[in-house]
Design a protein around this motif. Structure first.
Motif, mmCIF file in Angstrom:
data_model
loop_
_atom_site.group_PDB
_atom_site.id
_atom_site.type_symbol
_atom_site.label_atom_id
_atom_site.label_comp_id
_atom_site.label_asym_id
_atom_site.label_seq_id
_atom_site.Cartn_x
_atom_site.Cartn_y
_atom_site.Cartn_z
ATOM 1 N N ILE A 119 7.351 10.894 -4.727
ATOM 2 C CA ILE A 119 6.587 11.046 -4.296
ATOM 3 C C ILE A 119 4.893 11.852 -4.099
ATOM 4 C CG2 ILE A 119 6.047 12.134 -1.503
ATOM 5 C CD1 ILE A 119 8.407 9.705 -0.944
ATOM 6 N N VAL A 120 4.179 10.788 -3.421
ATOM 7 C CA VAL A 120 2.746 11.179 -4.305
ATOM 8 C C VAL A 120 1.998 11.796 -3.388
ATOM 9 C CG1 VAL A 120 0.734 10.610 -5.770
ATOM 10 C CG2 VAL A 120 3.174 9.276 -6.498
ATOM 11 N N GLY A 121 1.287 12.082 -3.202
ATOM 12 C CA GLY A 121 0.271 13.222 -1.879
ATOM 13 C C GLY A 121 -0.551 14.497 -2.755
ATOM 14 N N ARG A 122 -1.193 14.563 -1.564
ATOM 15 C CA ARG A 122 -1.703 15.933 -1.883
ATOM 16 C C ARG A 122 -1.248 17.456 -1.686
ATOM 17 N NH1 ARG A 122 -6.660 13.515 -2.640
ATOM 18 N NH2 ARG A 122 -7.204 11.762 -1.697
ATOM 19 N N GLY A 123 -1.569 19.013 -2.566
ATOM 20 C CA GLY A 123 -0.070 19.225 -2.317
ATOM 21 C C GLY A 123 -0.097 19.412 -3.258
ATOM 22 N N LEU A 152 6.893 5.051 -7.461
ATOM 23 C CA LEU A 152 6.301 6.067 -6.476
ATOM 24 C C LEU A 152 6.014 5.675 -5.279
ATOM 25 C CD1 LEU A 152 2.964 6.241 -9.101
ATOM 26 C CD2 LEU A 152 5.663 7.870 -9.563
ATOM 27 N N LEU A 153 5.757 6.438 -3.925
ATOM 28 C CA LEU A 153 5.400 6.046 -2.916
ATOM 29 C C LEU A 153 5.001 6.931 -2.532
ATOM 30 C CD1 LEU A 153 6.659 4.268 -0.421
ATOM 31 C CD2 LEU A 153 8.222 6.707 0.414
ATOM 32 N N ASP A 154 3.790 6.709 -1.041
ATOM 33 C CA ASP A 154 2.895 7.647 -1.071
ATOM 34 C C ASP A 154 3.607 8.450 -0.253
ATOM 35 O OD1 ASP A 154 0.782 8.971 0.590
ATOM 36 O OD2 ASP A 154 -0.982 6.911 0.049
ATOM 37 N N VAL A 155 3.316 9.508 0.132
ATOM 38 C CA VAL A 155 3.595 10.460 1.344
ATOM 39 C C VAL A 155 3.223 9.766 2.577
ATOM 40 C CG1 VAL A 155 1.455 12.274 1.122
ATOM 41 C CG2 VAL A 155 4.115 12.669 2.075
ATOM 42 N N ARG A 156 1.780 9.669 2.832
ATOM 43 C CA ARG A 156 2.068 9.020 4.276
ATOM 44 C C ARG A 156 2.864 7.423 4.678
ATOM 45 N NH1 ARG A 156 -4.235 7.450 2.880
ATOM 46 N NH2 ARG A 156 -3.065 6.523 1.738
ATOM 47 N N HIS A 157 3.937 7.158 3.524
ATOM 48 C CA HIS A 157 4.218 6.053 3.818
ATOM 49 C C HIS A 157 5.880 6.789 3.800
ATOM 50 C CE1 HIS A 157 2.325 3.055 1.570
ATOM 51 N NE2 HIS A 157 1.740 2.726 2.836
ATOM 52 N N ILE A 229 3.934 -3.406 4.920
ATOM 53 C CA ILE A 229 3.526 -2.854 3.743
ATOM 54 C C ILE A 229 3.244 -3.850 2.707
ATOM 55 C CG2 ILE A 229 3.478 -0.389 2.444
ATOM 56 C CD1 ILE A 229 5.015 0.708 5.130
ATOM 57 N N ASP A 230 1.976 -3.536 1.819
ATOM 58 C CA ASP A 230 1.853 -4.275 0.667
ATOM 59 C C ASP A 230 2.561 -3.431 -0.854
ATOM 60 O OD1 ASP A 230 1.238 -5.608 -1.096
ATOM 61 O OD2 ASP A 230 -0.689 -5.783 -1.069
ATOM 62 N N PHE A 231 3.665 -3.778 -1.200
ATOM 63 C CA PHE A 231 4.627 -2.918 -2.105
ATOM 64 C C PHE A 231 3.451 -3.907 -3.784
ATOM 65 C CE2 PHE A 231 6.702 -0.261 0.723
ATOM 66 C CZ PHE A 231 6.522 1.163 0.580
ATOM 67 N N GLY A 232 2.847 -4.081 -3.466
ATOM 68 C CA GLY A 232 2.756 -5.154 -4.558
ATOM 69 C C GLY A 232 1.942 -4.715 -5.768
ATOM 70 N N SER A 233 1.152 -5.463 -6.358
ATOM 71 C CA SER A 233 0.761 -5.542 -7.951
ATOM 72 C C SER A 233 -0.570 -4.090 -7.895
ATOM 73 C CB SER A 233 0.196 -5.652 -8.979
ATOM 74 O OG SER A 233 -0.535 -7.301 -8.066
ATOM 75 N N ASP A 234 -1.359 -4.057 -6.746
ATOM 76 C CA ASP A 234 -2.360 -3.127 -6.833
ATOM 77 C C ASP A 234 -1.330 -1.692 -5.650
ATOM 78 O OD1 ASP A 234 -3.736 -5.271 -7.637
ATOM 79 O OD2 ASP A 234 -4.412 -5.938 -5.401
ATOM 80 N N TYR A 235 -0.180 -1.570 -5.711
ATOM 81 C CA TYR A 235 0.033 -0.777 -4.328
ATOM 82 C C TYR A 235 -0.118 0.758 -5.870
ATOM 83 C CZ TYR A 235 3.094 3.156 -2.416
ATOM 84 O OH TYR A 235 3.335 3.498 -1.511
ATOM 85 N N LEU A 236 -0.252 0.382 -7.178
ATOM 86 C CA LEU A 236 0.386 2.055 -7.626
ATOM 87 C C LEU A 236 -1.593 2.245 -8.069
ATOM 88 C CD1 LEU A 236 0.625 3.400 -10.474
ATOM 89 C CD2 LEU A 236 0.271 1.723 -11.939
ATOM 90 N N SER A 237 -2.228 1.336 -8.260
ATOM 91 C CA SER A 237 -3.851 1.052 -8.194
ATOM 92 C C SER A 237 -4.464 2.029 -6.783
ATOM 93 C CB SER A 237 -4.926 -0.403 -8.225
ATOM 94 O OG SER A 237 -4.435 -0.569 -9.390
ATOM 95 N N ARG A 238 -3.863 1.202 -5.264
ATOM 96 C CA ARG A 238 -4.415 1.928 -4.624
ATOM 97 C C ARG A 238 -4.200 3.858 -4.451
ATOM 98 N NH1 ARG A 238 -2.190 -2.866 -2.314
ATOM 99 N NH2 ARG A 238 -1.086 -1.011 -0.890
ATOM 100 N N LEU A 239 -2.643 3.162 -4.805
ATOM 101 C CA LEU A 239 -1.813 5.448 -4.975
ATOM 102 C C LEU A 239 -3.120 6.158 -5.703
ATOM 103 C CD1 LEU A 239 0.378 6.026 -3.672
ATOM 104 C CD2 LEU A 239 1.348 5.874 -5.967
ATOM 105 N N LEU A 240 -3.751 5.955 -7.099
ATOM 106 C CA LEU A 240 -3.941 6.786 -7.910
ATOM 107 C C LEU A 240 -5.355 6.447 -7.937
ATOM 108 C CD1 LEU A 240 -2.465 5.640 -11.702
ATOM 109 C CD2 LEU A 240 -1.973 6.787 -9.787
ATOM 110 N N ASP A 241 -6.248 5.344 -6.920
ATOM 111 C CA ASP A 241 -7.514 5.939 -6.259
ATOM 112 C C ASP A 241 -7.588 6.491 -5.492
ATOM 113 O OD1 ASP A 241 -8.617 3.703 -7.914
ATOM 114 O OD2 ASP A 241 -8.824 2.339 -6.395
ATOM 115 N N HIS A 242 -6.331 6.981 -4.436
ATOM 116 C CA HIS A 242 -6.535 7.848 -3.210
ATOM 117 C C HIS A 242 -6.353 9.386 -3.735
ATOM 118 C CE1 HIS A 242 -6.282 8.352 0.711
ATOM 119 N NE2 HIS A 242 -5.626 9.152 0.799
ATOM 120 N N TYR A 243 -5.636 9.780 -4.504
ATOM 121 C CA TYR A 243 -4.948 10.827 -5.198
ATOM 122 C C TYR A 243 -5.300 11.266 -6.217
ATOM 123 C CZ TYR A 243 -2.297 10.165 -1.183
ATOM 124 O OH TYR A 243 -1.533 10.495 0.088
ATOM 125 N N VAL A 244 -6.232 10.677 -7.554
ATOM 126 C CA VAL A 244 -6.404 11.301 -8.709
ATOM 127 C C VAL A 244 -7.756 10.486 -8.599
ATOM 128 C CG1 VAL A 244 -6.855 10.295 -11.214
ATOM 129 C CG2 VAL A 244 -4.160 10.240 -9.618
#
Length: 255
Positions: A119-123, A152-157, A229-244
């Motif tokens: 799980i990936v998220g703030r805190g 990897l999975l967004d904590v929001r998901h 939910i789109d878990f395609g090739s851009d999911y990692l990029s979106r995840l890192l954009d949001h949290y990094v």
């Protein structure tokens, strides 16, 4: 919702659910270190689960427990990555989580065991995957297992999955909660470096690695919205954009 714990997951759960699901208790406290937990750590979590299950049985509450869908559970040869398939945990951490799932199944309480991927998220705590990689990269050197992959999975998901399962009235089940997509660890590091604007030296460690994809078929059948939910090739990029953060430059300094 009653939430036991005062850490990363408990904070997100409290913010998301508030006083919804008043007949549900979630254990968001326990062992999260896959390699350095002590016997005392395992004992404390086991005691918490056993005692909470007794309370939930007597009160007619549903108990939600967070297990693992990491390599600790599914990282052995012959493992299908499915909740109904053969499971041969490869570490004390994985065997501990599997034993607590069995405790719930025999407790007499209503229960859910969610096997979570990374799980990936703030805190998050510093030892967890993304914070640990960020710290190492900023320090100039990162240790990686060669040929390793992570789901990897967004904590929001994760919150959406729990909400969907509870709304659907699912109980007494073990359910994988994951993206179902394996990302090479090198690609994850590349993405973090792109957003920090640094390159770190990589210490590649050769260890035997068996990574099996985590099946999300059961979750998708129980929660149809998961299929949207789109878990395609851009999911990692979106995840890192949001949290990094966004990609900062194509010119890199050494960390």
């Amino acid at each position: 919702m009653e939430i036991i714990g005062k850490g990363f997951l408990s904070n997100h759960l409290s913010a998301a659910f508030g006083d919804r699901y008043r007949d549900t208790t979630v254990i968001a406290a326990g062992v999260t270190r896959t390699n350095s937990a002590s016997i005392a750590d395992f004992d404390r979590e086991a005691e918490l689960v056993h005692n909470t299950a007794r309370i939930c049985r007597k009160a007619g509450r549903t108990l939600v427990f967070f297990s693992t869908a990491s390599d600790s559970m599914y990282g052995s040869e012959g493992c299908s990555g499915s909740e109904s398939g053969p499971v041969y945990p490869i570490s004390a951490y994985g065997r501990h989580k599997l034993s607590l799932e069995a405790t719930l199944a025999n407790s007499g309480a209503r229960w859910l065991a969610l096997r979570l991927s990374h799980i990936v998220g703030r805190g998050q705590q510093p030892h967890q995957l993304i914070p640990s990689l960020i710290t190492q990269i900023r320090g100039g050197s990162v240790n990686l297992h060669r040929n390793a992959y992570r789901d990897l999975l967004d904590v929001r998901h994760m919150i959406e999955a729990l909400d969907g399962v509870l709304q659907a009235g699912v109980r007494n089940e073990v359910i994988n909660v994951a993206s179902g997509v394996l990302e090479p660890i090198e690609r994850i590091v590349d993405g973090i470096e792109d957003r920090l604007g640094v390159r770190a030296s990589r210490n590649m460690v050769d260890v035997k690695v068996t990574t099996n994809p985590t099946s999300t078929a059961k979750l998708r059948a129980m929660v149809p919205a998961w299929n949207e939910i789109d878990f395609g090739s851009d999911y990692l990029s979106r995840l890192l954009d949001h949290y990094v953060g966004p990609v900062v430059s194509t010119t890199y300094a050494m960390g």
